[in-house]
Design a protein around this motif. Structure first.
Motif, mmCIF file in Angstrom:
data_model
loop_
_atom_site.group_PDB
_atom_site.id
_atom_site.type_symbol
_atom_site.label_atom_id
_atom_site.label_comp_id
_atom_site.label_asym_id
_atom_site.label_seq_id
_atom_site.Cartn_x
_atom_site.Cartn_y
_atom_site.Cartn_z
ATOM 1 N N LYS A 106 -19.443 -39.666 62.764
ATOM 2 C CA LYS A 106 -19.702 -41.095 62.537
ATOM 3 C C LYS A 106 -18.455 -41.851 62.102
ATOM 4 C CE LYS A 106 -23.317 -42.253 62.945
ATOM 5 N NZ LYS A 106 -24.013 -42.609 64.185
ATOM 6 N N LYS A 107 -17.357 -41.118 61.872
ATOM 7 C CA LYS A 107 -16.136 -41.741 61.366
ATOM 8 C C LYS A 107 -15.359 -42.401 62.504
ATOM 9 C CE LYS A 107 -11.749 -40.525 59.086
ATOM 10 N NZ LYS A 107 -10.905 -39.396 58.607
ATOM 11 N N GLY A 108 -14.731 -43.529 62.201
ATOM 12 C CA GLY A 108 -13.874 -44.181 63.188
ATOM 13 C C GLY A 108 -14.639 -45.089 64.138
ATOM 14 N N PRO A 109 -13.896 -45.877 64.935
ATOM 15 C CA PRO A 109 -14.530 -46.846 65.830
ATOM 16 C C PRO A 109 -15.041 -46.253 67.134
ATOM 17 C CG PRO A 109 -12.150 -47.034 65.982
ATOM 18 C CD PRO A 109 -12.439 -46.016 64.901
ATOM 19 N N GLY A 110 -14.704 -44.984 67.437
ATOM 20 C CA GLY A 110 -15.178 -44.378 68.673
ATOM 21 C C GLY A 110 -14.043 -43.861 69.541
ATOM 22 N N ALA A 111 -14.376 -43.534 70.792
ATOM 23 C CA ALA A 111 -13.379 -43.093 71.767
ATOM 24 C C ALA A 111 -12.642 -44.325 72.291
ATOM 25 C CB ALA A 111 -14.049 -42.338 72.908
ATOM 26 N N ARG A 112 -11.344 -44.192 72.517
ATOM 27 C CA ARG A 112 -10.534 -45.334 72.935
ATOM 28 C C ARG A 112 -10.556 -45.482 74.456
ATOM 29 N NH1 ARG A 112 -4.098 -46.345 71.705
ATOM 30 N NH2 ARG A 112 -4.173 -48.617 71.556
ATOM 31 N N PHE A 113 -10.684 -46.707 74.935
ATOM 32 C CA PHE A 113 -10.694 -47.005 76.373
ATOM 33 C C PHE A 113 -9.677 -48.112 76.632
ATOM 34 C CE2 PHE A 113 -11.948 -48.911 80.323
ATOM 35 C CZ PHE A 113 -12.481 -47.878 81.086
ATOM 36 N N ILE A 114 -8.707 -47.825 77.506
ATOM 37 C CA ILE A 114 -7.595 -48.751 77.751
ATOM 38 C C ILE A 114 -7.524 -49.127 79.224
ATOM 39 C CG2 ILE A 114 -5.067 -49.009 77.669
ATOM 40 C CD1 ILE A 114 -5.084 -46.892 75.421
ATOM 41 N N HIS A 115 -7.301 -50.389 79.477
ATOM 42 C CA HIS A 115 -6.974 -50.870 80.830
ATOM 43 C C HIS A 115 -5.504 -51.260 80.816
ATOM 44 C CE1 HIS A 115 -7.171 -54.339 83.970
ATOM 45 N NE2 HIS A 115 -6.709 -53.216 84.519
ATOM 46 N N GLY A 149 -5.846 -36.296 64.987
ATOM 47 C CA GLY A 149 -7.239 -36.724 65.093
ATOM 48 C C GLY A 149 -7.831 -37.170 63.773
ATOM 49 N N ILE A 150 -7.088 -37.018 62.684
ATOM 50 C CA ILE A 150 -7.501 -37.568 61.390
ATOM 51 C C ILE A 150 -7.567 -39.097 61.484
ATOM 52 C CG2 ILE A 150 -6.707 -37.963 59.010
ATOM 53 C CD1 ILE A 150 -7.767 -35.239 59.175
ATOM 54 N N THR A 151 -6.608 -39.695 62.188
ATOM 55 C CA THR A 151 -6.529 -41.156 62.277
ATOM 56 C C THR A 151 -6.647 -41.681 63.702
ATOM 57 O OG1 THR A 151 -4.108 -40.997 62.355
ATOM 58 C CG2 THR A 151 -5.115 -41.351 60.199
ATOM 59 N N GLU A 152 -6.395 -40.826 64.695
ATOM 60 C CA GLU A 152 -6.441 -41.271 66.089
ATOM 61 C C GLU A 152 -7.714 -40.776 66.766
ATOM 62 O OE1 GLU A 152 -2.904 -40.060 68.102
ATOM 63 O OE2 GLU A 152 -1.557 -41.150 66.749
ATOM 64 N N SER A 153 -8.074 -41.413 67.862
ATOM 65 C CA SER A 153 -9.298 -41.042 68.565
ATOM 66 C C SER A 153 -9.202 -39.610 69.092
ATOM 67 C CB SER A 153 -9.552 -42.010 69.727
ATOM 68 O OG SER A 153 -8.475 -41.995 70.644
#
Length: 254
Positions: A106-115, A149-153
């Motif tokens: 539940k931690k963090g904003p989620g998986a990152r998606f970039i265009h 992964g402590i701070t990054e997706s």
């Protein structure tokens, strides 16, 4: 080949599971095998596609593709919900010089998606003997190690639009799975993408049961210095410079 161009990030967002599962409320503790990969790099694979001719005349096509990828990714994360979380740590109560690392789903904003976009062609990428260094920029987590992964997706998807092609780069934290697990996720995402919202079930659901030595686990603690900052000591810029020296070749198979 043209002179190297820089990848431009057009937009980014974070993806969460379409809906929450009850089991996602519980932490996932890492096995000894998972922890051996603490300081290696993310696993990264990508797909390079020629751009359909329709995309040239109507920019709505790329936006429609991005929306379909995001929607299907959100549904896939219902099954692979740990990939939308982050690593968390706590000191071992019995021995403060040891640290417990686990997945907080539940931690963090989620998986990152970039265009992103790049003013190069398919031929610019595929024709050189060595893989152009700009290809590293197709992966959001290139150069990152698993502990980041402590701070990054834990999962990042980057869709890079070329002049005549599209590259979908996927980066997954290697502590979350091996190559087989990585392709299991990608095949499941493809399965849901092709279903176009008609179904969210997948043919082979993942399992999160971990193997521990008899008499040990599910909580494994590892040696720890005085702070998390001291736990992982490395010069990211130096690491990046070392990676730039590596030559990578392109092999084509029929």
């Amino acid at each position: 080949m043209k002179s190297p161009s820089s990848v431009r990030h057009v937009s980014e967002c974070f993806m969460k599971p379409k809906y929450n599962r009850e089991e996602s409320e519980e932490p996932i503790y890492l096995s000894p095998w998972d922890l051996t990969t603490l300081f290696i790099h993310y696993i990264q694979k990508g797909f390079l596609f020629p751009k359909p001719s329709a995309f040239d005349s109507d920019q709505n096509h790329i936006q429609h593709l991005l929306e379909k990828l995001q929607e299907s990714l959100s549904l896939t994360l219902v099954h692979f919900y740990p990939l939308s979380g982050r690593f968390a740590t706590r000191k071992c109560e019995a021995n403060p010089s040891k640290l417990v690392i686990y997945v907080d789903c539940k931690k963090g904003p989620g998986a990152r998606f970039i265009h992103a976009s790049l003013d190069l062609t398919l031929d610019d990428i595929l024709s050189p003997t060595d893989v152009p260094h700009v290809v590293r920029s197709f992966f959001d987590h290139d150069g990152s190690i698993n502990y980041d992964g402590i701070t990054e997706s834990l999962l990042s998807i980057q869709v890079t639009e070329l002049i005549d092609g599209i590259f979908i780069g996927c980066s997954m934290n290697h502590m979350m799975g091996d190559g087989t697990s990585f392709w299991h996720f990608l095949n499941s995402w493809s399965e849901i993408f092709k279903a176009e919202g008609k179904a969210i079930a997948i043919s082979r659901p993942p399992t999160y049961e971990k193997l521990f030595p008899e008499g040990h686990g599910p909580i494994i603690s590892i040696p720890f210095s005085e702070s998390e900052d001291q736990f992982v000591c490395r010069d990211k810029e130096k690491d990046k410079a070392q990676l730039e020296k590596i030559r990578e070749g392109i092999f084509h198979f029929s």
